[in-house]
Design an enzyme around this catalytic site. Structure first.
Site, PDB file in Angstrom:
ATOM      1  N   LYS A  94      -2.804   5.612  -1.728  1.00 21.63           N
ATOM      2  CA  LYS A  94      -2.440   6.631   0.024  1.00 21.63           C
ATOM      3  C   LYS A  94      -2.696   7.798  -0.240  1.00 21.63           C
ATOM      4  CE  LYS A  94       0.928   3.061   1.187  1.00 21.63           C
ATOM      5  NZ  LYS A  94       2.450   2.498   0.484  1.00 21.63           N
ATOM      6  N   LYS A 151      -9.044  -3.077   4.166  1.00 17.76           N
ATOM      7  CA  LYS A 151      -7.617  -3.810   4.652  1.00 17.76           C
ATOM      8  C   LYS A 151      -6.305  -3.513   5.346  1.00 17.76           C
ATOM      9  CE  LYS A 151      -3.404  -2.669   3.390  1.00 17.76           C
ATOM     10  NZ  LYS A 151      -1.850  -2.965   3.668  1.00 17.76           N
ATOM     11  N   LYS A 189      -1.125  -0.776   8.605  1.00 19.62           N
ATOM     12  CA  LYS A 189      -0.827   0.569  10.132  1.00 19.62           C
ATOM     13  C   LYS A 189      -1.373   2.257   8.727  1.00 19.62           C
ATOM     14  CE  LYS A 189       3.734  -1.921   9.506  1.00 19.62           C
ATOM     15  NZ  LYS A 189       3.643  -1.718   7.650  1.00 19.62           N
TER      16      LYS A 189
HETATM   17  P1  ADP Z   1       0.834  -2.043   6.646  1.00 17.77           P
HETATM   18  O1  ADP Z   1      -0.191  -1.766   5.047  1.00 17.77           O
HETATM   19  O2  ADP Z   1       0.259  -2.296   7.015  1.00 17.77           O
HETATM   20  O3  ADP Z   1       1.523  -0.454   5.975  1.00 17.77           O
HETATM   21  P2  ADP Z   1       2.769  -2.835   4.500  1.00 17.77           P
HETATM   22  O4  ADP Z   1       2.916  -2.363   3.793  1.00 17.77           O
HETATM   23  O5  ADP Z   1       4.103  -2.920   5.649  1.00 17.77           O
HETATM   24  O6  ADP Z   1       1.924  -3.124   5.782  1.00 17.77           O
HETATM   25  O7  ADP Z   1       2.650  -5.083   4.361  1.00 17.77           O
HETATM   26  C1  ADP Z   1       3.682  -5.936   4.586  1.00 17.77           C
HETATM   27  C2  ADP Z   1       3.319  -6.988   4.106  1.00 17.77           C
HETATM   28  O8  ADP Z   1       2.534  -7.056   4.631  1.00 17.77           O
HETATM   29  C3  ADP Z   1       3.218  -7.062   2.657  1.00 17.77           C
HETATM   30  O9  ADP Z   1       3.197  -8.161   2.385  1.00 17.77           O
HETATM   31  C4  ADP Z   1       1.761  -6.422   2.346  1.00 17.77           C
HETATM   32  O10 ADP Z   1       0.885  -6.960   1.388  1.00 17.77           O
HETATM   33  C5  ADP Z   1       1.194  -7.932   3.826  1.00 17.77           C
HETATM   34  N1  ADP Z   1       0.035  -6.821   4.273  1.00 17.77           N
HETATM   35  C6  ADP Z   1       0.207  -6.001   4.664  1.00 17.77           C
HETATM   36  N2  ADP Z   1      -1.465  -5.633   5.204  1.00 17.77           N
HETATM   37  C7  ADP Z   1      -2.166  -6.792   5.164  1.00 17.77           C
HETATM   38  C8  ADP Z   1      -3.392  -7.082   5.058  1.00 17.77           C
HETATM   39  N3  ADP Z   1      -4.936  -6.767   5.615  1.00 17.77           N
HETATM   40  N4  ADP Z   1      -3.885  -8.662   4.284  1.00 17.77           N
HETATM   41  C9  ADP Z   1      -2.800  -9.626   4.099  1.00 17.77           C
HETATM   42  N5  ADP Z   1      -1.825  -9.060   3.259  1.00 17.77           N
HETATM   43  C10 ADP Z   1      -0.922  -7.736   4.389  1.00 17.77           C
HETATM   44  N1  TRP Z   2       5.895  -2.045  -0.413  1.00 15.04           N
HETATM   45  C1  TRP Z   2       6.129  -3.684   0.120  1.00 15.04           C
HETATM   46  C2  TRP Z   2       4.651  -3.259   1.324  1.00 15.04           C
HETATM   47  O1  TRP Z   2       4.077  -2.068   1.626  1.00 15.04           O
HETATM   48  C3  TRP Z   2       7.107  -3.721   1.413  1.00 15.04           C
HETATM   49  C4  TRP Z   2       8.441  -4.273   0.606  1.00 15.04           C
HETATM   50  C5  TRP Z   2       9.546  -2.550   0.051  1.00 15.04           C
HETATM   51  C6  TRP Z   2       8.600  -5.084  -0.222  1.00 15.04           C
HETATM   52  N2  TRP Z   2      10.255  -3.766  -0.654  1.00 15.04           N
HETATM   53  C7  TRP Z   2      10.351  -5.079  -0.524  1.00 15.04           C
HETATM   54  C8  TRP Z   2       8.312  -5.860   0.050  1.00 15.04           C
HETATM   55  C9  TRP Z   2      10.275  -6.069  -1.617  1.00 15.04           C
HETATM   56  C10 TRP Z   2       8.742  -7.296  -0.980  1.00 15.04           C
HETATM   57  C11 TRP Z   2      10.236  -7.722  -1.428  1.00 15.04           C
HETATM   58  O2  TRP Z   2       4.649  -3.782   1.960  1.00 15.04           O
END
Ligand code: ADP
Ligand code: TRP
Length: 322
Positions: free
Chosen positions: A111, A190, A193
């Site tokens: 990040k 991947k 967002k």
């Molecule tokens: P982002 O990376 O878009 O910010 P989050 O971190 O909020 O998404 O992820 C929410 C959930 O969706 C997590 O369990 C994450 O592993 C899953 N996830 C996000 N992007 C992907 C992807 N490209 N493929 C599979 N799972 C994903």
């Molecule tokens: N870090 C996770 C993501 O970016 C989101 C997350 C926060 C989460 N707390 C959690 C996922 C607890 C599973 C369990 O996708």
């Protein structure tokens, strides 16, 4: 019944990577698990410092989840920051978390490399996530592959607390589906967002078509054979098309004749139809924001009741009661 928990950041529009990696597995376990689903606004605060965007994103993420079929009467569904006990637990856990454990986390490095500010919050992110999981004594955590290391960290922190203060926490395990572990984005990385390469769940047709047409492909001419397993358009099609259709597409890739433009049109139509009903439901939910708030408040009350039990035990074990 297993206790299953997972969270999602309201840091932008939820996308098909979120759907297949986390939302769909959560919904499918609704009938036979004690399910905890929440929107992690405190985590999103590590990358979003726009009041309007975060607040609106939280409500919209709630609508997305309900629109795709999460039934709030069959799970506990809430917003992370409304259970402040999680912050207290995160602090206590941070005192049994070694710096080295956090320094090894890829997500922080990825990040910051993408330009997100290297704040303490971003560095300590996995501790808050461990608190999320341990506060509810979750056994199974459905996530995409990018989160695997964070679940292992949560487990390590639980072990560290248990060995310092006595058995307190259940050790959580990640549930990651091999075929849905990493959904590729428009650029083949991947889908995320924070990388600006997503296909959001509920775009209007015109916008959705534009996104799908932007899926990157190579310049191999139509007649030449192509490797389907190296093509992100193929990987995306596989999520939505029937096995029969995919057998046809695969043969076009292998033998020549796969025209990317036509395949993108197919993908657009498949995604549009797949989410058609949910998209309408979301529209209805978004005009009824009081209902959304009410659902989340009810979830908060249930989550908080569970959280206070664990935190009370933690306080006792750690000597915070006198
Ligand atoms: P982002 O990376 O878009 O910010 P989050 O971190 O909020 O998404 O992820 C929410 C959930 O969706 C997590 O369990 C994450 O592993 C899953 N996830 C996000 N992007 C992907 C992807 N490209 N493929 C599979 N799972 C994903
Ligand atoms: N870090 C996770 C993501 O970016 C989101 C997350 C926060 C989460 N707390 C959690 C996922 C607890 C599973 C369990 O996708």
């Amino acid at each position: 019944m297993k206790r299953i928990l997972s969270g999602i950041q309201p840091s932008g529009k939820l996308h098909i990577g979120n759907y297949f990696g986390m939302m769909k597995p959560m919904i499918s376990s609704m009938e036979n698990a004690e399910l905890y689903a929440f929107i992690v606004d405190l985590h999103a605060l590590t990358s979003v410092h726009d009041r309007q965007k975060l607040a609106a994103g939280t409500l919209e993420a709630a609508a997305d989840f309900l629109a795709i079929g999460l039934d709030p009467t069959k799970c506990i569904f809430w917003v992370q920051s409304e259970v402040p006990e999680v912050c207290e637990l995160a602090w206590v856990l941070s005192t049994v978390t070694s710096m080295g454990l956090l320094e090894r986390c890829h997500s922080y490095k990825d990040k910051t490399a993408k330009g997100i500010a290297a704040s303490h919050g971003l560095f300590a992110y996995p501790v808050l996530m461990a608190a999320d999981i341990l506060l509810y004594q979750a056994e199974i955590v459905p996530v995409g592959k990018d989160q695997k290391q964070h679940i292992e960290v949560a487990r390590d922190i639980a072990i560290s607390f248990n060995s310092t203060f006595g058995e307190t926490f259940v050790l959580p395990e990640a549930a990651i589906s091999e075929s849905m572990a990493i959904i590729p984005g428009l650029d083949g990385q991947k889908m995320s967002k924070s990388y600006g390469n997503t296909i959001p769940l509920f775009l209007e047709d015109k916008e959705l078509r534009k996104r799908v047409m932007a899926v990157q492909t190579d310049c191999t001419p139509v007649e030449e054979p192509k490797d389907p397993d190296k093509c992100n358009l193929y990987a995306l099609l596989k999520l939505f098309a029937s096995p029969e259709k995919m057998a046809e597409v695969r043969s076009l890739y292998l033998n020549g004749g796969a025209a990317y433009g036509y395949l993108k049109q197919d993908l657009f139509e498949l995604i549009r139809d797949y989410y058609a009903e949910a998209r309408e439901r979301k529209k209805e939910l978004m005009v009824n924001q009081d209902y959304l708030r009410q659902v989340l408040r009810q979830g908060t009350n249930k989550a908080r009741a569970k959280a206070t039990v664990t935190l009370d035990l933690v306080r006792d074990r750690a000597g915070l009661k006198y």
